[in-house]
Every structure is written in structure tokens, then in C-alpha cells.
Design a protein around this motif. Structure first.
Motif: not given
Length: 203
Positions: A54-57, A68-73, A114-124
């Protein structure tokens, strides 16, 4: 040649990150999700998972397109941690959920990831962990099969360590997301400050 590659490692990694198509990034996220499902740690129902989603949405609803297609688990793990996978998978540990004092604190953590995803930090960091040899293989060759080349590194998302600059950028991105969602930014600061006081270092 090896010394030159080592000295240029940041440029090589950045080049790989820029070169990877969206489909490969999504594949890496799917591989991370599959690894999590195989671990049997996923919470598949209940009020705790519903609260995270709910918070993620609410944050996704104000995310600028395209995103990105965000998914929260939610994963059963006592550690106070959350992490993001390339492609938009955000995983919260049950230990972090117990440590959060309010929905606003949870929102701050989710916005940060979410910022780590959009800034591509995780991918890097995945590319960095894969090593220079694999990174060069992706950089100079075809991106076909790149997800398989980087797959091993993508299995260690909980162990990734971001630089101070990346963490500051994620905090800035989190504050922007919280403002768009009209959520109090104080939750982000209060959560990290409290954990730093209790454990000596933030998660």
C-alpha cells in the motif's frame, strides 16, 4: 592491459550500465525474484505485506513516467534491511518492518530504495561485483546473454554496498518522492537516525 582495465574500471562499468537494454535489466530483476522465491522466505499474504504494498503503491502513483515496473515484496528475515533489484523489485525484511515506528518511516525506506533503482545504483553495483572480465565481455561484445553473464552477481543484492555519493543521491531522490506523494520527509531521517543511534551504523 590488465592494469589499464583496472585503472579505467569506473568508465568500463559506466559503459556497461549505459549499454544494457531495458530487457536485460528486467531479466536481472526476474532472476533476483526467482532466487528469492526459491529461498522460501517470501511472505505471500497478510496485513504486513499489504501495508508494504500500500505504501509502495502510493509512491509509484506519483512516479514520473516512464518508470520501472516497481514490485514490493516482504521477506522473512530478522535483519533490519531492505534492498532493490535491477528492474524495480523492492524487498523489505520483516526485521525492518518491525523496526519502523510508522508508515512514514517505511515510506522513507521504500522511497530510498526506489531511488537506487532509477539512478541505476543497484545495476552498477551488480556489474561491479561481476568483475572486470565479465564487464569487458559485455562492453565489447553483444548484449545477448548479458543477463546470464551478470546473474551470479545479481544473487548477492543484500550484500551490495553503495558509495557515500550514491547513498546521498538516493536520499535526495527519496525526499523528492515523499514530497510528490505528500508524505512527511521526517520519517526518512527519523528511521535512519534511530538505527544509527542503536547500532552505530544505519542499514
Amino acid at each position: 592491459a590488465l592494469l589499464a582495465a583496472w585503472l579505467m574500471r569506473d568508465q568500463i562499468i559506466d559503459g556497461v550500465v549505459r549499454r544494457l537494454p531495458v530487457q536485460v535489466v528486467q531479466q536481472l530483476g526476474e532472476l533476483a525474484a526467482l532466487e528469492l522465491e526459491r529461498s522460501r522466505r517470501l511472505v505471500d499474504a497478510g496485513p504486513a505485506l499489504a501495508a508494504v504494498r500500500e505504501v509502495g503503491a502510493r509512491l509509484v502513483a506519483v512516479e514520473p513516467a516512464p518508470h520501472p515496473s516497481f514490485r514490493f515484496e516482504l521477506a522473512r528475515d530478522p535483519s533490519v534491511n531492505a534492498y532493490a533489484a535491477p528492474g524495480g523489485l523492492i524487498v523489505v525484511h520483516t526485521g525492518l518492518l518491525r523496526a519502523a515506528a510508522s508508515p512514514e518511516e517505511l515510506a522513507g525506506v521504500l522511497a530510498h530504495e526506489m531511488a537506487h533503482v532509477t539512478e541505476r545504483h543497484t545495476l552498477r553495483q551488480v556489474v561491479f561485483r561481476a568483475g572486470l572480465a565479465r564487464a569487458l565481455k559485455v562492453l565489447v561484445g553483444s548484449t545477448d546473454g548479458a543477463a546470464e553473464v551478470l546473474a551470479d552477481a545479481a544473487r548477492y543484492l543484500t550484500a551490495l554496498r553503495f558509495s557515500r555519493e550514491q547513498e546521498l543521491a538516493a536520499d535526495r531522490g527519496a525526499l523528492e518522492r515523499l514530497a510528490r506523494a505528500r508524505l512527511p520527509a521526517a520519517g526518512l531521517a527519523s528511521f535512519f537516525d534511530r538505527l544509527a543511534r542503536e547500532s552505530g551504523t544505519p542499514p
